[in-house]
Design an enzyme around this catalytic site. Structure first.
Site, PDB file in Angstrom:
ATOM      1  N   HIS A 146      -8.961   3.471  -1.743  1.00  0.00           N
ATOM      2  CA  HIS A 146      -7.692   3.001  -1.648  1.00  0.00           C
ATOM      3  C   HIS A 146      -7.202   2.169  -2.813  1.00  0.00           C
ATOM      4  CE1 HIS A 146      -3.994   1.499   0.204  1.00  0.00           C
ATOM      5  NE2 HIS A 146      -4.519   0.674   0.710  1.00  0.00           N
TER       6      HIS A 146
ATOM      7  N   CYS B 214       0.762  -1.453  -0.099  1.00  0.00           N
ATOM      8  CA  CYS B 214       0.009   0.073   0.079  1.00  0.00           C
ATOM      9  C   CYS B 214       0.969   1.354  -0.068  1.00  0.00           C
ATOM     10  CB  CYS B 214      -1.123   0.166   1.183  1.00  0.00           C
ATOM     11  SG  CYS B 214      -1.874  -1.813   1.375  1.00  0.00           S
TER      12      CYS B 214
END
Lengths: 125, 388
Positions: B336, B84
């Site tokens: 995200h 991420c």
């Protein structure tokens, strides 16, 4: 040069209901996860011992939205168990029992997932 | 650290996109190139954050495909994978490349497709995400990312650091901010009860404590100072960009209620920028799950340990608070798209420092930071920016 196979040694020990723990000969740091150099003092001298798989639940959760249905149907309870001596290990919790932080648990089963050994903990009796 | 500045930024709307990864990234890249007023032939290098190209989009080796589609083949391109934190790590590589004297103008960004528009089921996408977990100790147990953050949250709750209601307040704030952001995946406002009554994903995390699966891209034109001042009247200086890694797998984290990886990256970044946490005027942080935002604020020293929950309920982190956090809506509401998230945080902070965020603009910020987390706490990048 020697290529280590410590992850399989860990798994082999687990299949015999034992936890393989490495202890740094220099500073005493302990870990279940194999390391080459000690992350505290960078010594490469280790002693290996095997420990009885009993400990205390350090944290846990019950997973309702699972990622791999071949491992488990929901709900799937997992926990990090702190063994006496301080080393910690992630495992599953026996589905019929459940646990909370601070509960004493012991290894009651080993699940074989694609050749990997998964510890299953349950109530300490 | 001195010497690099942002000359232009842009991002796609976050949500669902039924286009290829190169097409998606090119939309953001073209916007950033135009915003910077740079000519495509002036771009020396491209750093591209992408995590699941192979696992979800059946496309590895993404760098050359993106550069070719953009029409800038030939330049060095590096794809950066740090889960991420991929594109904030790509940004850090771009900063280092300029600082090392190997480039003057660098295009940096990220792209990812993880939404239902990929055609994969929730379980399939959850499983792809799971590949960023440890293959020996984490994956075989069935641990999900929500499960990892849930175990951190349960430990923190057990230690009295915050409550589920205070976690919910993070989601409420970030949904409100997202409602003001035209690029946000979610534009709806919610209330605390909506969070508390939503289905459990991994206790104590409910659906509204979790960020969505999102598609999107973001891009930044980064330049050596003298080029940035040529391109822009008001370039944004990068004061520092630092990364740290944590002990993996999850069970080796020394203290599950302290995000030590974030703390270490933050301390390095603040020291290199010669600022204190109290100097920060606006922050974009990695609220993939609501308890993460609380623990990150404490790890960065923006809040004392055990106070972030109360501070959030009191409004200290809202747009007009003492330290506005995630004015974009954060990962929670804005979305995200894993590899695009880091540079999307940078896009928001740059726009905040340029005072061009319309009705979600915070009051005249001078110092902004981004904090991006990789995997289940395995890495973190913190970057510090200064307004013109």
């Amino acid at each position: 040069m020697k290529v280590m196979s410590e992850f399989s040694e860990y798994a082999d020990a687990l299949r015999n209901r034992e936890i393989r723990i490495k202890k740094c000969d220099s500073c005493g740091w302990e870990s279940i996860t194999p390391r080459v150099y000690c992350p505290k003092c960078h010594s490469e001298s280790w002693s290996v011992r095997h420990q009885k798989p009993v400990g205390t639940v350090y944290t846990q959760t019950t997973i309702e939205v699972i990622g791999n249905p071949e491992i488990s149907d929901p709900p799937l309870e997992v926990a990090i168990v702190e063994l006496s001596g301080g080393a910690r290990l992630l495992g599953q919790i026996n589905e019929s029992e459940g646990c909370d932080i601070g509960d004493e648990v012991r290894l009651i089963d080993i699940e074989d997932i694609d050749g990997k050994s998964v510890p299953v903990f349950g109530e300490s009796k | 650290m001195t010497g690099t500045s942002i000359a232009g930024v842009d991002m796609t709307p976050f949500g669902e996109h039924e286009v290829s990864l190169p097409e998606l990234f090119a939309a953001a890249a073209k916007g950033a190139i135009s915003d910077a007023g740079v000519s495509p032939e002036e771009i020396d290098q491209l750093y591209l954050g992408n995590t699941f190209g192979g696992e979800i989009s059946q496309q590895s080796h993404l760098g050359p495909f993106v550069a070719s589609y953009l029409g800038i083949p030939g330049i060095p391109v590096t794809r950066v994978e740090d889960a991420c934190a991929s594109s904030s790590n790509a940004f850090r590589q771009a900063v280092q490349s300029i600082m090392a004297g190997r480039a003057d103008i660098v295009l940096v960004g990220g792209v990812e497709k993880t939404s239902p528009a990929t055609g994969l089921t929730t379980s399939q996408r959850t499983a792809a995400f799971g590949q960023a977990a440890d293959v020996d100790f984490e994956q075989p147990t069935g641990l999900t990312f929500a499960g990892a953050f849930a175990m951190v949250a349960n430990r923190a709750i057990h230690e009295g650091l915050f409550t589920e209601e205070q976690m919910a307040a993070v989601a409420v704030k970030n949904h409100y901010n997202g409602s003001l952001n035209p690029h946000s995946h979610f534009r709806n406002e919610i209330e605390v009860d909506d969070v508390l009554e939503s289905p459990v994903v991994a206790d104590p995390l409910k659906l509204y404590d979790c960020c969505p699966f999102t598609d999107g891209a973001s891009a930044v034109v980064l330049a050596r100072d003298e080029h940035a001042t040529r391109l822009s009247d008001a370039p944004i200086r990068v004061l520092s960009s630092e990364q740290a890694t944590g002990q993996t797998p999850l069970h080796d984290k020394p203290d599950m209620a302290v995000l030590d990886t974030v703390a270490q990256a933050g301390q390095r970044a603040f020291a290199a920028a010669d600022i204190a946490p109290t100097d920060v005027d606006v922050a974009e942080v990695h609220d993939c799950f609501t308890p993460a935002e609380l623990l990150i604020l404490e790890a960065l020293g923006l809040m004392a340990k055990g106070t972030a929950g109360t501070a959030t309920v009191e409004g200290q982190t809202q747009l007009d608070g003492t330290i506005p956090v995630n004015p974009s809506g954060g990962l929670k509401a804005k979305g995200h798209p894993v590899g695009a998230t880091g540079t999307a945080q940078i896009v928001e902070v740059a726009n905040q420092l340029w005072n061009r965020c319309d009705n979600r603009q915070v009051d005249d910020p001078m110092i902004g930071i981004t904090q991006n987390l990789g995997g289940d706490f395995g890495s973190s990048v913190v970057t510090v920016f200064e307004a013109p």
